[in-house]
Write an enzyme that holds these catalytic residues in place. Structure first.
Site, PDB file in Angstrom:
ATOM      1  N   LYS A   1      -2.720   4.833 -37.540  1.00 52.18           N
ATOM      2  CA  LYS A   1      -2.530   3.838 -38.610  1.00 52.18           C
ATOM      3  C   LYS A   1      -3.590   4.128 -39.668  1.00 52.18           C
ATOM      4  O   LYS A   1      -4.406   3.272 -40.022  1.00 52.18           O
ATOM      5  CB  LYS A   1      -2.673   2.433 -37.991  1.00 52.18           C
TER       6      LYS A   1
ATOM      7  N   ASP B   1       0.068   1.849 -25.592  1.00 55.75           N
ATOM      8  CA  ASP B   1       0.470   0.766 -24.688  1.00 55.75           C
ATOM      9  C   ASP B   1       1.794   0.173 -25.171  1.00 55.75           C
ATOM     10  O   ASP B   1       2.766   0.024 -24.414  1.00 55.75           O
ATOM     11  CB  ASP B   1      -0.646  -0.293 -24.719  1.00 55.75           C
TER      12      ASP B   1
ATOM     13  N   ASP C   1       3.711   1.882 -37.186  1.00 55.68           N
ATOM     14  CA  ASP C   1       4.831   0.964 -37.454  1.00 55.68           C
ATOM     15  C   ASP C   1       6.133   1.748 -37.634  1.00 55.68           C
ATOM     16  O   ASP C   1       7.190   1.364 -37.142  1.00 55.68           O
ATOM     17  CB  ASP C   1       4.542   0.049 -38.664  1.00 55.68           C
TER      18      ASP C   1
ATOM     19  N   ASP D   1       5.931   1.110 -23.783  1.00 53.05           N
ATOM     20  CA  ASP D   1       6.812   0.071 -23.235  1.00 53.05           C
ATOM     21  C   ASP D   1       8.110  -0.001 -24.029  1.00 53.05           C
ATOM     22  O   ASP D   1       9.197  -0.172 -23.469  1.00 53.05           O
ATOM     23  CB  ASP D   1       6.125  -1.304 -23.263  1.00 53.05           C
TER      24      ASP D   1
ATOM     25  N   TYR E   1      -9.510  -1.772 -26.394  1.00 48.33           N
ATOM     26  CA  TYR E   1      -9.555  -2.404 -25.075  1.00 48.33           C
ATOM     27  C   TYR E   1     -10.950  -2.326 -24.459  1.00 48.33           C
ATOM     28  O   TYR E   1     -11.263  -3.078 -23.536  1.00 48.33           O
ATOM     29  CB  TYR E   1      -8.545  -1.758 -24.113  1.00 48.33           C
TER      30      TYR E   1
END
Ligand code: NAD
Length: 353
Positions: A188, A244, A220, A248, A138
């Site tokens: 990852k 993020d 994942d 959620d 980001y």
């Protein structure tokens, strides 16, 4: 205790005013809050052309804690990126170095049927997701959209400096120590060098916390495990983008985005406290938004910035009592429950407090 209050856009002013009432009610216990309100996000763009005006910048720099509603609205989506409401929020996080984002995902037993998951999978759920908030893709440079070989090419940079990983890992281990001493680091590393460094550094930091059980999971798989068997987790630590998305996803385990608070802390426990949901323009101004996530954010503020554990627990218990009395805003309402509005939910919390 100096608090900057930033209601923001959409339902922000409605839910923040209920949280302010809760804080004000604590002054009778001898706590003194100095609260000042300022503009952030779309309302600041409308008033000044800047999503993070200078007056707000000064106020948040001087405050011990910040209470935020939410920012954003589709009317701002066509503005240049640096003038959009979200930029105000990203700038506060970056300016104040709020690198540790804490998102508790707690299922209140009264809401066990509000989730789309089976009660046996989620009952008793109590996870804390710790998301690194000031690094990663980001903020990484270079970024942009450019013409290349006759076609547009979009690019961003995923980047972590080891110091950023050390600092968030220490926060995570220290918090895990106060809970069930189980920490899962999500990355990852099978395909990303940035994630390889993340894992190496977390393993190094773990040597200082032999009493905490550390595990690693690929993002994942973590996304899958969160819906398959979420109670296997206690504390999760991860980078900005993975956090993020996973937080959620995890929020939906509890049935409503309107129930979940969050804290973003610097290294001296100064913090920004906000619900995890957005400005919900679809329900703004109707007195139907759920203020509980924002009210629970004030409990986190009292716990993490002001060290007032007792007052924090009182607020949390008040939320539990109101739910046990079957009061619900429409987002969490089910047949047989008493549906009430935003202000009435604030009244009910104050009564139980
Ligand atoms: P949202 O979280 O605002 O809303 C998603 C859905 O959840 C909507 O149906 C909404 O009505 C409902 N909802 C959200 N909060 C609720 C509450 N307290 N009570 C009852 N229902 C609630 O997400 P969105 O619709 O994707 O985004 C709307 C705007 O908010 C966008 O401009 C987005 O950029 C912004 N946003 C801001 C933040 C923030 O300020 N931190 C976070 C996410 C999105």
């Amino acid at each position: 205790m100096k608090i900057a209050v930033l209601p923001g856009d959409g339902i922000g002013p409605e839910i923040v005013s209920q949280a302010v009432r809760v804080l004000e009610s604590l002054t009778s216990d001898g706590m003194k809050f100095e609260m000042e309100t300022a503009l952030l996000g779309g309302c600041a763009v409308d008033a000044t052309g800047n999503p993070f005006p200078e007056a707000t910048r000064k106020l948040v720099a001087e405050a011990d804690a910040i209470l935020l509603g939410a920012v954003g609205g589709s009317q701002y989506d066509k503005l240049p990126r640096d003038q959009r409401p979200e930029q105000g929020l990203l700038s506060i996080r970056k300016d104040l170095n709020l690198f540790a984002n804490l998102r508790p995902v707690v299922l209140y037993s009264e809401l066990v049927n509000a989730s789309t998951l089976k009660p046996e999978v989620i009952s008793g759920l109590d996870i804390l997701i710790i998301r690194e908030l000031t690094g990663d893709i980001y903020f990484g440079e270079p970024r942009g959209i450019k013409l290349h070989d006759g076609q547009r090419l979009g690019f961003n940079t995923m980047i972590y400096r080891e110091a950023e990983i050390y600092r968030i890992a220490h926060v995570a281990f220290q918090i895990a120590r106060k809970r069930d001493r189980k920490l899962c680091s999500v990355d990852k590393m099978n395909v990303l060098e940035c994630s390889q460094l993340w894992r190496d550094v977390v393993i190094e930091v773990a040597k200082e916390y032999p009493d905490v059980e550390l595990s690693h999971m690929l993002v994942d798989n973590a996304a899958m495990q969160l819906v398959l068997n979420p109670k296997q987790f206690d504390v999760i630590v991860t980078g900005n983008m993975f956090g993020d998305i996973l937080s959620d996803e995890a929020s939906m385990l509890t049935g409503s985005i309107g129930m979940l608070p969050s804290a973003s802390l610097d290294d001296k426990s100064k913090g920004l406290y906000e619900p995890i949901h957005g400005s919900a323009p679809d329900i703004a101004g109707k007195n139907i938004a759920n203020p509980l996530a924002t009210i629970l954010s004030t409990a986190m503020m009292l716990r993490y910035t002001f060290n007032q554990e007792e007052a924090a627990v009182r607020i949390e218990n008040s939320v539990k009592k109101v739910l046990a009395q079957n009061y619900r805003t429409s987002d969490i309402c089910q047949p047989g429950m008493k549906e009430i509005g935003t202000t009435e939910m604030g009244d009910a919390i104050l009564k139980n407090l």
